[in-house]
Design a protein around this motif. Sequence first.
Motif, mmCIF file in Angstrom:
data_model
loop_
_atom_site.group_PDB
_atom_site.id
_atom_site.type_symbol
_atom_site.label_atom_id
_atom_site.label_comp_id
_atom_site.label_asym_id
_atom_site.label_seq_id
_atom_site.Cartn_x
_atom_site.Cartn_y
_atom_site.Cartn_z
ATOM 1 N N VAL A 1 -3.223 -0.942 3.626
ATOM 2 C CA VAL A 1 -3.805 -0.819 2.852
ATOM 3 C C VAL A 1 -5.030 -0.232 2.607
ATOM 4 O O VAL A 1 -5.471 -0.068 4.097
ATOM 5 N N ASN A 2 -6.136 -0.045 1.531
ATOM 6 C CA ASN A 2 -6.649 0.805 2.261
ATOM 7 C C ASN A 2 -8.272 0.198 3.477
ATOM 8 O O ASN A 2 -8.081 -0.970 2.560
ATOM 9 N N THR A 3 -8.970 0.645 3.822
ATOM 10 C CA THR A 3 -10.212 0.048 4.579
ATOM 11 C C THR A 3 -10.937 0.927 4.993
ATOM 12 O O THR A 3 -11.753 1.295 5.421
ATOM 13 N N GLY B 1 0.325 4.764 0.174
ATOM 14 C CA GLY B 1 -0.661 5.356 -0.111
ATOM 15 C C GLY B 1 -0.544 6.875 1.000
ATOM 16 O O GLY B 1 1.287 6.791 1.207
ATOM 17 N N TYR B 2 -0.947 7.836 1.415
ATOM 18 C CA TYR B 2 -0.281 8.179 2.213
ATOM 19 C C TYR B 2 -0.090 8.573 3.578
ATOM 20 O O TYR B 2 0.402 8.846 3.992
ATOM 21 N N VAL B 3 -0.489 6.442 3.874
ATOM 22 C CA VAL B 3 0.575 6.174 5.429
ATOM 23 C C VAL B 3 1.066 5.423 4.809
ATOM 24 O O VAL B 3 2.354 5.499 5.356
ATOM 25 N N SER C 1 -3.209 -0.218 8.386
ATOM 26 C CA SER C 1 -4.452 0.365 8.690
ATOM 27 C C SER C 1 -4.722 0.773 9.829
ATOM 28 O O SER C 1 -4.693 -0.635 10.206
ATOM 29 N N THR C 2 -5.910 0.913 9.971
ATOM 30 C CA THR C 2 -7.057 1.071 10.919
ATOM 31 C C THR C 2 -7.867 0.210 10.417
ATOM 32 O O THR C 2 -8.313 0.026 9.209
ATOM 33 N N LYS D 1 -14.884 7.692 8.489
ATOM 34 C CA LYS D 1 -14.589 6.215 8.546
ATOM 35 C C LYS D 1 -14.682 5.197 9.891
ATOM 36 O O LYS D 1 -14.861 4.123 10.157
ATOM 37 N N ASP E 1 2.595 -2.003 -4.640
ATOM 38 C CA ASP E 1 1.284 -1.557 -4.286
ATOM 39 C C ASP E 1 -0.013 -1.714 -6.238
ATOM 40 O O ASP E 1 1.140 -2.458 -6.971
ATOM 41 N N LEU E 2 -0.545 -1.974 -5.653
ATOM 42 C CA LEU E 2 -1.670 -2.908 -6.947
ATOM 43 C C LEU E 2 -1.244 -1.686 -7.865
ATOM 44 O O LEU E 2 -1.423 -2.240 -9.272
ATOM 45 N N GLY F 1 0.814 -1.122 0.441
ATOM 46 C CA GLY F 1 0.075 -0.102 -0.105
ATOM 47 C C GLY F 1 0.666 1.398 0.094
ATOM 48 O O GLY F 1 1.030 1.480 0.739
ATOM 49 N N ARG G 1 1.399 5.006 -9.380
ATOM 50 C CA ARG G 1 0.624 5.208 -8.112
ATOM 51 C C ARG G 1 1.882 4.823 -7.819
ATOM 52 O O ARG G 1 3.087 6.128 -8.027
ATOM 53 N N ARG H 1 -10.098 13.121 -0.319
ATOM 54 C CA ARG H 1 -11.692 12.040 0.555
ATOM 55 C C ARG H 1 -12.330 12.866 2.082
ATOM 56 O O ARG H 1 -11.264 13.679 2.797
HETATM 57 C C1 UDX Z 1 -4.995 3.334 4.319
HETATM 58 C C2 UDX Z 1 -6.523 3.203 4.625
HETATM 59 O O1 UDX Z 1 -7.280 4.490 4.734
HETATM 60 C C3 UDX Z 1 -6.318 3.817 6.674
HETATM 61 O O2 UDX Z 1 -7.411 3.430 7.340
HETATM 62 C C4 UDX Z 1 -5.100 3.143 7.213
HETATM 63 O O3 UDX Z 1 -5.087 3.266 8.698
HETATM 64 C C5 UDX Z 1 -3.826 2.961 5.971
HETATM 65 O O4 UDX Z 1 -3.765 2.996 4.530
HETATM 66 P P1 UDX Z 1 -3.656 5.766 2.925
HETATM 67 O O5 UDX Z 1 -2.027 5.455 3.118
HETATM 68 O O6 UDX Z 1 -3.815 6.966 3.305
HETATM 69 O O7 UDX Z 1 -4.600 5.025 4.285
HETATM 70 O O8 UDX Z 1 -4.778 5.184 2.185
HETATM 71 P P2 UDX Z 1 -4.456 5.015 0.282
HETATM 72 O O9 UDX Z 1 -3.770 6.534 -0.212
HETATM 73 O O10 UDX Z 1 -5.475 4.479 -0.050
HETATM 74 O O11 UDX Z 1 -3.192 4.249 0.151
HETATM 75 C C6 UDX Z 1 -3.295 2.567 -0.520
HETATM 76 C C7 UDX Z 1 -2.777 2.089 -1.647
HETATM 77 O O12 UDX Z 1 -2.704 0.406 -1.077
HETATM 78 C C8 UDX Z 1 -3.306 2.470 -2.401
HETATM 79 O O13 UDX Z 1 -2.723 3.039 -3.376
HETATM 80 C C9 UDX Z 1 -4.334 0.980 -2.943
HETATM 81 O O14 UDX Z 1 -3.842 0.919 -4.459
HETATM 82 C C10 UDX Z 1 -3.282 0.196 -1.980
HETATM 83 N N1 UDX Z 1 -3.446 -1.358 -2.701
HETATM 84 C C11 UDX Z 1 -5.202 -1.531 -2.227
HETATM 85 C C12 UDX Z 1 -3.158 -2.303 -2.776
HETATM 86 O O15 UDX Z 1 -1.552 -1.977 -2.701
HETATM 87 N N2 UDX Z 1 -3.190 -3.799 -2.698
HETATM 88 C C13 UDX Z 1 -5.132 -4.150 -2.530
HETATM 89 O O16 UDX Z 1 -4.962 -5.287 -1.987
HETATM 90 C C14 UDX Z 1 -5.641 -3.006 -2.096
#
Ligand code: UDX
Length: 454
Positions: free
Chosen positions: A86-88, A10-12, A127-128, A275, A33-34, A8, A38, A342
């Motif tokens: 990953v996102n939840t 993402g922002y975290v 993730s939370t 959330k 990441d999938l 994942g 990104r 978001r």
């Molecule tokens: C996410 C959750 O929203 C939050 O609840 C948690 O605390 C931390 O993770 P964030 O990093 O902000 O927060 O989410 P996001 O920016 O959507 O990043 C998640 C990433 O995971 C995305 O880039 C998505 O493509 C990736 N992902 C998701 C995978 O690589 N595999 C998956 O199966 C699902």
Amino acid sequence: MIKICCIGAGYVGGPTMAVIAQKMPALTVTIVDLNAERIAAWNSEVLPIYEPGLYEIVKASRGKNLFFSTDVKNTIIEADIIFVAVNTPTKNYGIGLGKAADTRYIESVARIIAEVSTGNKIIVEKSTVPVKTAETLKEILTSNNHGAEFQVLSNPEFLAEGTAIQDLINPDRVLIGGDPTPEGKKAIETLAAIYAHWIPREKILTTNLWSSELSKLVANAFLAQRISSINSISALCEKTGADIDEVANAIGKDTRIGSKFLKASIGFGGSCFQKDILNLIYLCEYYALPEVARYWAKVVEMNNWQKQRFSHQIVRTLFSTVANKRIAVYGFAFKKDTNDTRESAAIDVCRSLIEECAEVVIYDPKVTQFQIMECLAQGIGKNGRVQVESCPYHAALQSHAILVLTEWEQFKALDFNRIYNSMQRPAFVFDGRNTLNITELCSIGFRAFGIGKS
Ligand code: UDX
Ligand code: UDX
């Protein structure tokens, strides 16, 4: 040498791993990441997320001990520690619709880990997640594995966007939950030792898995509750002539209350607060605690009301019609110093004005036009008009009102005389963040309004 994988980007996941890589050059950190787009952006000069200081940190470690990849399986195979970030999102279907967390991504990640792993690994929930998710993870990992041993830890991230790097370098605390078995304790210690490279030991708290998972939800619920509390009082201030900033300052001086998170606003946004509270409400309902569920539901309700109250005030003040009126919006992200939209309050405010047939012109320093249009897609009906401007002065041109929806520092430095002279009369400002000086705006000629100010 320890190899870390984070699933994942993402922002975290992104900022957290960038800081770990920076603080521990001896570790290899790979973020997978999938989403190939990104990952490509993480490997480019324009990172997919805006966060002050992030680019510098990524640039210093990228290609040395920090890597971004789409090769999920091989990175998992090689890793000793796997962070799951990953996102939840809130479920938008079926049982628990609109409340429960959608944990399908967490589960699918667990299945991949189980499928490809051979050696022993520590799996870290970043993730939370709803409390008890670690149990699900353990079950999936142990019933599908091929001889590998797994330890599941909960290590929730408390960083806030816009200050992520500072929060990661100097956190109030790090929380690690794990099993009280010898293997669990060993896993906790492995992770704690990594953080101990830059975080004092007394700030690293260790608990059981459930306390750790629940603490994250509760921390966000308490923070959001403070905002809803002060926002509820902002409405009373507007009726009585009290000033919300003065009230917040006066109560915040009480050390038992404290001064942080008392800034009245159009309402909290971001990916977590709503959330996580909804998730908490769902848990309480599940465990047959309806009173507790209703108590926390009020925090979300107050937030929705605050956003609606603001939109209604605009329409009422603009002589009860905004049809065909040009309205400039400054700031679309859910807070300053981020490009994250978001649950941004700006989405609700813009949508309700679009429904009232206004012409909405949006300026945000970091959010792209594409992103803004995506967010508003649902609100733009047949006649909906939205425009995105890359200059705040152009956005204000010929407008009837300016709405300040994000507290960007740069808005304070704008030339409001120039803006006033380019607008329709009477010219209105609605400051949804109380960042501008309302008295000064009024002296220019504006009719200016803030939250909790009359
Ligand atoms: C996410 C959750 O929203 C939050 O609840 C948690 O605390 C931390 O993770 P964030 O990093 O902000 O927060 O989410 P996001 O920016 O959507 O990043 C998640 C990433 O995971 C995305 O880039 C998505 O493509 C990736 N992902 C998701 C995978 O690589 N595999 C998956 O199966 C699902
Ligand atoms: C939050 C938590 O702070 C963080 O610890 C957790 O890990 C994730 O959720 P984040 O959502 O990034 O972080 O931002 P935060 O600074 O908490 O702001 C959330 C929302 O509340 C924003 O829309 C912000 O503008 C608003 N807010 C915050 C107020 O309206 N008033 C305040 O006094 C503080």
